[in-house]
Write a protein that holds these residues in place. Structure first.
Motif, PDB file in Angstrom:
ATOM      1  N   PRO A 100      36.594 -13.560 -43.301  1.00 37.25           N
ATOM      2  CA  PRO A 100      36.806 -14.901 -43.510  1.00 37.25           C
ATOM      3  C   PRO A 100      35.884 -15.696 -42.424  1.00 37.25           C
ATOM      4  N   SER A 101      35.460 -16.958 -42.790  1.00 36.68           N
ATOM      5  CA  SER A 101      34.730 -17.568 -41.667  1.00 36.68           C
ATOM      6  C   SER A 101      35.517 -17.740 -40.463  1.00 36.68           C
ATOM      7  N   GLY A 102      34.618 -17.520 -39.289  1.00 35.94           N
ATOM      8  CA  GLY A 102      35.214 -17.405 -37.907  1.00 35.94           C
ATOM      9  C   GLY A 102      35.873 -16.145 -37.332  1.00 35.94           C
ATOM     10  N   THR A 103      35.850 -15.271 -38.301  1.00 41.87           N
ATOM     11  CA  THR A 103      36.246 -13.974 -37.654  1.00 41.87           C
ATOM     12  C   THR A 103      35.194 -13.209 -36.637  1.00 41.87           C
ATOM     13  N   GLY A 104      34.042 -13.557 -36.604  1.00 38.87           N
ATOM     14  CA  GLY A 104      33.033 -13.132 -35.630  1.00 38.87           C
ATOM     15  C   GLY A 104      32.092 -12.088 -36.321  1.00 38.87           C
ATOM     16  N   LYS A 105      31.587 -12.337 -37.510  1.00 42.61           N
ATOM     17  CA  LYS A 105      30.682 -11.751 -38.128  1.00 42.61           C
ATOM     18  C   LYS A 105      29.369 -11.764 -37.386  1.00 42.61           C
ATOM     19  N   THR A 106      28.785 -13.058 -37.359  1.00 45.01           N
ATOM     20  CA  THR A 106      27.582 -13.111 -36.695  1.00 45.01           C
ATOM     21  C   THR A 106      27.776 -12.833 -35.214  1.00 45.01           C
ATOM     22  N   THR A 107      28.864 -13.247 -34.427  1.00 42.99           N
ATOM     23  CA  THR A 107      28.832 -12.701 -33.140  1.00 42.99           C
ATOM     24  C   THR A 107      28.912 -11.254 -32.883  1.00 42.99           C
ATOM     25  N   LEU A 108      29.194 -10.524 -33.973  1.00 42.45           N
ATOM     26  CA  LEU A 108      29.203  -8.920 -33.827  1.00 42.45           C
ATOM     27  C   LEU A 108      27.655  -8.559 -33.863  1.00 42.45           C
ATOM     28  N   LEU A 109      26.930  -9.275 -34.701  1.00 49.05           N
ATOM     29  CA  LEU A 109      25.386  -8.671 -34.789  1.00 49.05           C
ATOM     30  C   LEU A 109      24.902  -9.331 -33.558  1.00 49.05           C
ATOM     31  N   ARG A 110      25.267 -10.451 -32.750  1.00 49.58           N
ATOM     32  CA  ARG A 110      24.539 -10.686 -31.657  1.00 49.58           C
ATOM     33  C   ARG A 110      25.016  -9.841 -30.473  1.00 49.58           C
ATOM     34  N   ALA A 111      26.089  -9.288 -30.460  1.00 49.14           N
ATOM     35  CA  ALA A 111      26.476  -8.338 -29.688  1.00 49.14           C
ATOM     36  C   ALA A 111      25.487  -7.045 -29.722  1.00 49.14           C
ATOM     37  N   PHE A 112      25.423  -6.808 -30.834  1.00 51.09           N
ATOM     38  CA  PHE A 112      24.459  -5.517 -31.293  1.00 51.09           C
ATOM     39  C   PHE A 112      23.237  -5.859 -30.746  1.00 51.09           C
ATOM     40  N   ALA A 113      22.643  -6.994 -30.792  1.00 51.42           N
ATOM     41  CA  ALA A 113      21.365  -7.287 -30.318  1.00 51.42           C
ATOM     42  C   ALA A 113      21.422  -7.596 -28.637  1.00 51.42           C
ATOM     43  N   GLY A 114      22.517  -7.613 -27.998  1.00 49.75           N
ATOM     44  CA  GLY A 114      22.490  -7.842 -26.581  1.00 49.75           C
ATOM     45  C   GLY A 114      22.520  -9.143 -26.269  1.00 49.75           C
ATOM     46  N   LEU A 115      22.866 -10.138 -27.045  1.00 50.26           N
ATOM     47  CA  LEU A 115      22.856 -11.359 -26.865  1.00 50.26           C
ATOM     48  C   LEU A 115      24.172 -12.053 -26.920  1.00 50.26           C
ATOM     49  N   TRP A 116      25.217 -11.163 -26.782  1.00 55.79           N
ATOM     50  CA  TRP A 116      26.602 -11.763 -26.356  1.00 55.79           C
ATOM     51  C   TRP A 116      27.227 -11.173 -25.236  1.00 55.79           C
ATOM     52  N   GLY A 117      27.780 -11.894 -24.233  1.00 53.65           N
ATOM     53  CA  GLY A 117      28.429 -11.330 -23.129  1.00 53.65           C
ATOM     54  C   GLY A 117      29.928 -11.565 -22.877  1.00 53.65           C
ATOM     55  N   ARG A 118      30.545 -12.000 -23.963  1.00 51.08           N
ATOM     56  CA  ARG A 118      31.967 -12.458 -23.725  1.00 51.08           C
ATOM     57  C   ARG A 118      32.708 -11.291 -24.287  1.00 51.08           C
ATOM     58  N   GLY A 119      33.391 -10.485 -23.363  1.00 53.17           N
ATOM     59  CA  GLY A 119      34.278  -9.408 -23.904  1.00 53.17           C
ATOM     60  C   GLY A 119      34.042  -8.041 -23.101  1.00 53.17           C
ATOM     61  N   ARG A 120      34.346  -6.945 -23.721  1.00 52.05           N
ATOM     62  CA  ARG A 120      34.206  -5.728 -23.055  1.00 52.05           C
ATOM     63  C   ARG A 120      34.092  -4.734 -24.046  1.00 52.05           C
ATOM     64  N   GLY A 121      33.514  -3.633 -23.432  1.00 52.50           N
ATOM     65  CA  GLY A 121      33.263  -2.617 -24.228  1.00 52.50           C
ATOM     66  C   GLY A 121      31.797  -2.106 -24.010  1.00 52.50           C
ATOM     67  N   ALA A 122      31.103  -1.315 -24.872  1.00 53.11           N
ATOM     68  CA  ALA A 122      29.668  -0.744 -24.753  1.00 53.11           C
ATOM     69  C   ALA A 122      29.018  -0.704 -26.092  1.00 53.11           C
ATOM     70  N   VAL A 123      27.885  -1.029 -26.121  1.00 50.44           N
ATOM     71  CA  VAL A 123      27.013  -0.875 -27.381  1.00 50.44           C
ATOM     72  C   VAL A 123      25.763  -0.241 -26.870  1.00 50.44           C
ATOM     73  N   THR A 124      25.369   0.956 -27.681  1.00 46.77           N
ATOM     74  CA  THR A 124      24.391   1.937 -27.379  1.00 46.77           C
ATOM     75  C   THR A 124      23.334   1.643 -28.620  1.00 46.77           C
ATOM     76  N   ARG A 125      22.296   1.465 -28.352  1.00 43.72           N
ATOM     77  CA  ARG A 125      21.099   1.387 -29.183  1.00 43.72           C
ATOM     78  C   ARG A 125      20.109   2.583 -29.031  1.00 43.72           C
ATOM     79  N   TYR A 126      19.642   2.984 -30.199  1.00 39.96           N
ATOM     80  CA  TYR A 126      18.747   4.406 -30.068  1.00 39.96           C
ATOM     81  C   TYR A 126      17.261   3.948 -30.673  1.00 39.96           C
ATOM     82  N   GLY A 127      16.123   4.159 -30.042  1.00 37.97           N
ATOM     83  CA  GLY A 127      15.048   4.070 -30.463  1.00 37.97           C
ATOM     84  C   GLY A 127      13.766   4.230 -29.796  1.00 37.97           C
ATOM     85  N   ARG A 128      12.608   4.041 -30.412  1.00 34.92           N
ATOM     86  CA  ARG A 128      11.665   4.522 -29.452  1.00 34.92           C
ATOM     87  C   ARG A 128      11.005   3.402 -28.725  1.00 34.92           C
ATOM     88  N   GLU A 129      10.441   3.682 -27.642  1.00 40.26           N
ATOM     89  CA  GLU A 129      10.033   2.651 -26.693  1.00 40.26           C
ATOM     90  C   GLU A 129       8.589   1.970 -27.264  1.00 40.26           C
TER      91      GLU A 129
END
Length: 385
Positions: A100-129
């Motif tokens: 539903p709207s307001g459950t944090g779908k876009t916020t989750l993508l922002r956290a994946f991108a490193g653009l959200w700092g409110r909360g706790r936990g860890a995100v690891t992204r893998y890729g080439r430099e």
């Protein structure tokens, strides 16, 4: 630059562990606190009361320090959007995020991108430099309304994976990109911990910089820019051939700004004259954010994915303005190019193009499950498949 080992499993593109996200905290209406009141007074050109400033100063008098200080009301805690999420994003498993709207779908993508700092936990992204703006990205994030830079249609389509010179951006040609990038794998890790104030800006800047340290190495040179033929083919693959005809003056009928007006005689894409004119149309300069409909902008963003070929593209309702046939064309084109997807969306038709679904629920709950054949077939029927 970081020099960390690649993921043990090459299929893993991103991991989230113990991820809890909260909405921004909001102060009660009419109560800005001491710092907020001082800032508001400064903005209005009014000096704050001496007691409000000196009560926080080390030079306050003894009488002032003995006086009771006004306590700032406690700000309410931000609403919890996602609670203790453990997720592994694989390039081979297409993931659909719903709720539903307001459950944090876009916020989750922002956290994946490193653009959200409110909360706790860890995100690891893998890729080439890579050098930002000089090559392919491993993880590409597409918003609902993509950014289209001023300049040529070529520059708008190649942004942001390949930076163009000023002459190229204006459609004046140029001799290509000369900068390369490294091929070392990166493991970008960041944590969330309720950043605030200047620390939030620094953390966001660091996370945004680390988000750009992903790229992919394949058979062609790392910094090779797609040819005009490749750009035209990508635009045609998402149904924007008519746009090239309109920009290049090939339409024989209808107004130039009528996207759906069919020409009296559709140009043959295989005709050499059509190919030549469509290549020339890439040099047309304009404000594409204003000239193109939202549906055309979204298809152009998909064409960017076809050219840069990230391992995984994160789509935040990036096909919401498309009709169902064009939406199907976009997802089938991404699948043919070998691009994995993580999509945020509401349409049931999206189930036909994904393998798993992450359902976010009010209060922070979530459920991850595979999409069944019945659900996928139902989505296919809704899209007219």
């Amino acid at each position: 630059m970081l020099d960390l080992p690649r993921a043990a499993d090459d299929d893993v593109a991103l991991e989230a562990r113990g991820l809890t996200l909260r909405a921004p905290r909001r102060a009660p209406r009419g109560d800005l606190g001491a710092e907020g009141e001082a800032a508001a007074a400064a903005a209005a050109g009014v000096a704050p009361a001496a007691s409000e400033v000196e009560s926080e100063s080390e030079s306050a008098t003894e009488a002032e320090t003995e006086a009771p200080r006004r306590r700032r009301p406690r700000r309410p805690r931000g609403q919890r959007l996602v609670r203790d999420l453990d997720l592994v994003v694989r390039a081979s498993r297409r993931l659909l995020i719903v709720g539903p709207s307001g459950t944090g779908k876009t916020t989750l993508l922002r956290a994946f991108a490193g653009l959200w700092g409110r909360g706790r936990g860890a995100v690891t992204r893998y890729g080439r430099e890579r050098v930002p703006g000089r090559g392919r990205e491993d993880l590409l994030f597409l918003p609902q309304r993509p950014y289209l830079p001023l300049g040529s249609l070529r520059a708008a389509t190649l942004y942001p994976a390949w930076a163009l010179t000023e002459a190229e951006a204006g459609g004046g040609g140029g001799d290509g990109i000369g900068a390369g990038r490294g091929d070392g794998w990166l493991e970008t890790v960041f944590g969330l911990g309720g950043f605030s104030g200047a620390g939030a800006a620094a953390a966001a800047a660091a996370a945004a910089s680390s988000a750009m340290l992903a790229a992919r190495s394949d058979a062609e040179p790392a910094d090779a820019r797609p040819t005009d033929d490749a750009v035209v083919a990508a635009l045609e693959a998402v149904g924007l051939g008519p746009l090239l005809d309109r920009v290049g003056g090939l339409e024989a009928g209808g107004a130039a700004d009528e996207e759906d007006a069919p020409p009296a005689r559709a140009p043959d894409p295989a005709d050499p004259a059509t190919r030549r004119r469509r290549r020339a149309a890439l040099g047309a300069v304009g404000d594409w954010g204003a000239a193109l409909s939202l549906g055309e902008q979204q298809r152009l963003a998909i064409a960017r994915c076809l050219l840069s070929k990230p391992r995984v593209a994160f789509l935040d309702e990036s096909t919401s303005a498309l009709d169902l046939p064009n939406e199907a064309t976009a997802y089938l084109a991404l699948a043919s190019a070998g691009v994995g997807v993580v999509s945020v969306g509401h349409r049931p038709s999206l189930a036909a193009f994904h393998d798993d679904v992450l359902e976010l629920r009010p209060g922070g709950g979530w459920e991850l499950r595979a999409i069944g054949d019945d659900e996928r077939e139902a989505g296919a029927l809704r899209k007219g498949g």
